[in-house]
Design a protein around this motif. Structure first.
Motif, short mmCIF file in Angstrom:
data_model
loop_
_atom_site.label_atom_id
_atom_site.label_comp_id
_atom_site.label_asym_id
_atom_site.label_seq_id
_atom_site.Cartn_x
_atom_site.Cartn_y
_atom_site.Cartn_z
N ILE A 8 54.88 -46.43 -75.10
CA ILE A 8 55.46 -47.44 -74.48
C ILE A 8 55.88 -48.09 -75.49
N LYS A 9 57.06 -48.52 -75.52
CA LYS A 9 57.41 -49.89 -75.87
C LYS A 9 57.42 -51.07 -74.39
N ALA A 10 57.18 -52.33 -75.54
CA ALA A 10 57.93 -53.72 -74.72
C ALA A 10 58.16 -53.72 -74.13
N VAL A 41 71.33 -45.59 -90.78
CA VAL A 41 70.27 -45.43 -91.64
C VAL A 41 70.61 -47.08 -91.71
N GLU A 42 69.44 -47.61 -91.55
CA GLU A 42 68.80 -48.95 -91.59
C GLU A 42 68.65 -48.99 -93.25
N GLU A 43 68.81 -50.12 -93.67
CA GLU A 43 68.90 -51.14 -94.94
C GLU A 43 67.32 -52.35 -94.66
N ALA A 53 66.27 -55.63 -80.32
CA ALA A 53 67.51 -55.17 -79.93
C ALA A 53 67.87 -54.63 -82.21
N MET A 54 68.09 -53.87 -81.57
CA MET A 54 69.41 -53.88 -83.51
C MET A 54 70.00 -54.61 -83.80
N GLU A 55 70.35 -54.39 -84.32
CA GLU A 55 72.04 -55.10 -85.23
C GLU A 55 72.50 -54.31 -84.63
N VAL A 67 56.57 -35.31 -83.56
CA VAL A 67 58.33 -35.24 -84.32
C VAL A 67 59.28 -36.38 -83.02
N ASP A 68 60.04 -37.15 -83.72
CA ASP A 68 61.13 -37.42 -83.07
C ASP A 68 62.67 -37.34 -82.78
N ALA A 69 63.49 -37.04 -82.02
CA ALA A 69 64.29 -36.31 -82.13
C ALA A 69 65.29 -37.64 -81.52
N ASN A 70 65.09 -38.40 -81.31
CA ASN A 70 65.97 -39.88 -80.51
C ASN A 70 67.23 -39.15 -80.38
N ALA A 71 66.76 -38.49 -78.50
CA ALA A 71 67.83 -37.74 -77.71
C ALA A 71 68.71 -36.82 -78.81
N VAL A 73 52.34 -43.86 -89.11
CA VAL A 73 53.46 -44.15 -89.65
C VAL A 73 54.62 -43.15 -89.05
N SER A 74 55.78 -43.67 -89.21
CA SER A 74 57.32 -43.23 -88.67
C SER A 74 57.34 -43.27 -90.87
N VAL A 75 57.89 -41.51 -90.22
CA VAL A 75 58.70 -41.39 -91.38
C VAL A 75 60.18 -40.77 -90.95
N LEU A 121 57.44 -37.46 -88.10
CA LEU A 121 59.05 -36.77 -88.66
C LEU A 121 59.64 -37.01 -87.84
N LYS A 122 60.68 -38.27 -87.97
CA LYS A 122 62.08 -37.92 -87.81
C LYS A 122 63.25 -36.66 -88.09
N ILE A 123 63.51 -35.96 -86.75
CA ILE A 123 64.18 -34.95 -86.91
C ILE A 123 65.63 -34.92 -86.35
N GLY A 176 49.44 -45.29 -82.08
CA GLY A 176 51.27 -45.73 -81.94
C GLY A 176 51.55 -45.52 -83.14
N ASP A 177 53.01 -46.11 -82.81
CA ASP A 177 53.85 -46.21 -84.57
C ASP A 177 53.33 -47.10 -85.25
N ILE A 178 51.14 -48.46 -85.26
CA ILE A 178 51.39 -49.72 -85.08
C ILE A 178 51.11 -49.32 -86.83
N GLY A 200 54.98 -47.62 -79.07
CA GLY A 200 55.87 -47.67 -80.42
C GLY A 200 56.34 -48.15 -80.86
N GLY A 201 57.31 -47.82 -81.95
CA GLY A 201 57.52 -49.86 -82.95
C GLY A 201 59.09 -49.26 -83.04
N MET A 202 59.08 -50.87 -83.06
CA MET A 202 60.54 -51.09 -83.20
C MET A 202 60.86 -51.85 -84.10
N LEU A 203 60.19 -51.77 -85.56
CA LEU A 203 60.24 -52.02 -86.98
C LEU A 203 59.78 -53.70 -87.11
N GLU A 204 58.47 -54.22 -85.80
CA GLU A 204 58.85 -55.62 -85.61
C GLU A 204 58.03 -56.18 -86.63
O1 LIG Z 1 56.62 -48.12 -86.76
C1 LIG Z 1 57.65 -48.88 -86.13
O2 LIG Z 1 57.77 -49.48 -86.47
C2 LIG Z 1 59.32 -47.88 -86.14
C3 LIG Z 1 58.71 -46.21 -85.37
C4 LIG Z 1 59.79 -45.78 -85.46
O3 LIG Z 1 60.30 -44.89 -86.06
N1 LIG Z 1 60.89 -46.49 -84.27
C5 LIG Z 1 62.19 -45.48 -83.90
C6 LIG Z 1 62.66 -44.92 -82.24
O4 LIG Z 1 62.95 -44.40 -82.42
O5 LIG Z 1 60.82 -44.97 -82.27
C7 LIG Z 1 63.40 -46.69 -83.92
C8 LIG Z 1 63.63 -47.06 -84.99
C9 LIG Z 1 64.45 -47.78 -85.54
C10 LIG Z 1 65.21 -48.90 -84.65
C11 LIG Z 1 64.87 -48.02 -82.95
C12 LIG Z 1 63.90 -46.87 -83.10
#
Ligand SMILES: O=C(O)CCC(=O)N[C@@H](C(=O)O)c1ccccc1
Length: 380
Positions: free
Chosen positions: A274-276, A25-27, A57-59, A200-204, A146-148, A174-176, A327-329, A302-306
């Protein structure tokens, strides 16, 4: 350009709501920003230029092995000194040569991508060309997806999705994770019908042993299942692709143009996110776009909460012709009450691609200062 110095800044921005994925969970979002300063136009008519790069890169190293503090250390200790020394020795620093100059350092694609993005922004501000023009964008706007995140209950999920649909988002992701997959997808389909584009996005988070559960998702006409299995498992993704009907999309696995070509050849996926930042920069992102287009593989951004900086670059990238899936724009207010640039807003489900030189946006200095944790100056 002749590189004279760079500012390395770490910011921390609160998220409007906690964002839960299968890995945590990210706050708030911690981001490393790079601002490069240089001159273009040779010694006769030197013009000062500056450019911005955002590291995705995340925290914590939960999405990938990279994380913000390590990216800052890479930029401070190895990457920026390398470019500054090359520039002082007379090498013309261009976005097209950054990758080769940084090649001796293994990995750290997100750190490298941020630096290449800053050099590209400065270079394009010098020539007056937009990022969209440079990359070959063919559209003035891109559809907003949008990513939920994972929600505390199905009821809450349905309210969140209803709000995003009311905002005008044209695609829902939807994240799953195991235990939160079939039920939320079924509930969204029952409440909002078969017509909304849903993925859906399972993130592995799954293994091949979960194929039976993932196959149950075939009943819901999803656009794709994103990264169901671990990042390094192209072979098992190919196996899974024979067991489920829903298209498999890869995200974490696609770390470079070569990885994209391998995944396509091995039939590990039929869609690529694709995420640059993940692939080492916007030039590599365009290469992957071109590889996928040549192979009939649809891609999306894809997005990384830019922040607005990365969002501007992603909008330009997403406007290339091969980006045929939404995309996640999202608008800036999906994640942030206050963006460090003028906010990206949605207009009838679309985000406008910036047309100004370079990224076409710059940070608002007072907002930037408010979110700044550290800033430092790096020079040759
Ligand atoms: O809309 C956005 O910027 C976020 C899209 C999203 O869900 N990113 C996910 C992912 O796994 O793709 C993610 C979130 C946080 C950190 C890394 C990746």
């Amino acid at each position: 350009m002749k590189l004279t110095g760079a500012e390395l800044r770490t910011i921390r921005m609160p998220l409007v709501t906690p964002f839960e994925t299968s890995f945590g969970v990210e706050e708030d979002r911690v981001a490393v920003l790079v601002r490069v300063i240089g001159t273009v136009g040779g010694d006769r008519r030197p013009t000062e230029v500056q450019g911005w790069g955002e590291c995705v890169a995340m925290e914590l190293p939960l999405y990938s092995s990279e994380y913000a503090e390590a990216a800052a250390a890479m930029l401070r200790t190895f990457l920026l000194p390398r470019l500054l020394r090359a520039s002082a020795a007379g090498t013309d620093i261009t976005a097209e040569t950054v990758d080769a100059l940084l090649e001796p350092f293994v990995g750290h694609r997100m750190a490298k991508a941020a630096l290449e993005m800053a050099v590209l922004d400065a270079q394009l501000r010098g020539t007056g060309q937009s990022m969209a023009g440079y990359l070959g964008a063919t559209r003035p706007t891109v559809p907003a997806g949008v990513s939920v995140g994972i929600q505390p209950s199905i009821a809450t999920l349905l309210d969140v999705v209803a709000d995003y649909l009311a905002d005008g988002y044209v695609r829902i992701k939807l994240k799953i994770k195991p235990g939160w997959d079939v039920a939320p997808v079924e509930a969204v389909r029952e409440r909002f019908g078969e017509l909304i584009p849903l993925q859906v996005d399972a993130n592995a988070a799954y293994t091949l042993a979960d194929a039976r559960v993932l196959r149950r998702l075939d009943a819901f006409d999803l656009l794709l299942i994103e990264q169901p299995l671990p990042e390094d498992d192209l072979r098992q993704h190919a196996e899974l692709a024979t067991l489920v009907r829903t298209p498999i999309c890869l995200d974490e696995s696609i770390v470079s143009p070569r990885a994209a070509a391998d995944a396509i050849a091995l039939k590990s996926c039929s869609v690529i996110n694709i995420k640059a930042g993940r692939v080492g920069g916007y030039l590599a992102a365009k290469q992957i776009h071109d590889i996928c287009r040549a192979n009939g593989i649809p891609v999306w951004c894809g997005g990384m909460l830019e922040t607005g900086l990365g969002r501007a670059a992603n909008a330009a990238l997403a406007a290339l012709p091969g980006f045929t899936l939404t995309g996640d724009i999202s608008a800036s207010d999906r994640f942030y009450e206050q963006d460090i640039t003028d906010p990206f807003v949605m207009d009838d489900g679309q985000i406008t691609v910036p047309t100004g030189p370079g990224l076409g946006v710059i940070p608002n200095q007072s907002v930037l200062e408010r979110f700044t944790v550290t800033t430092e100056w790096i020079q040759a």
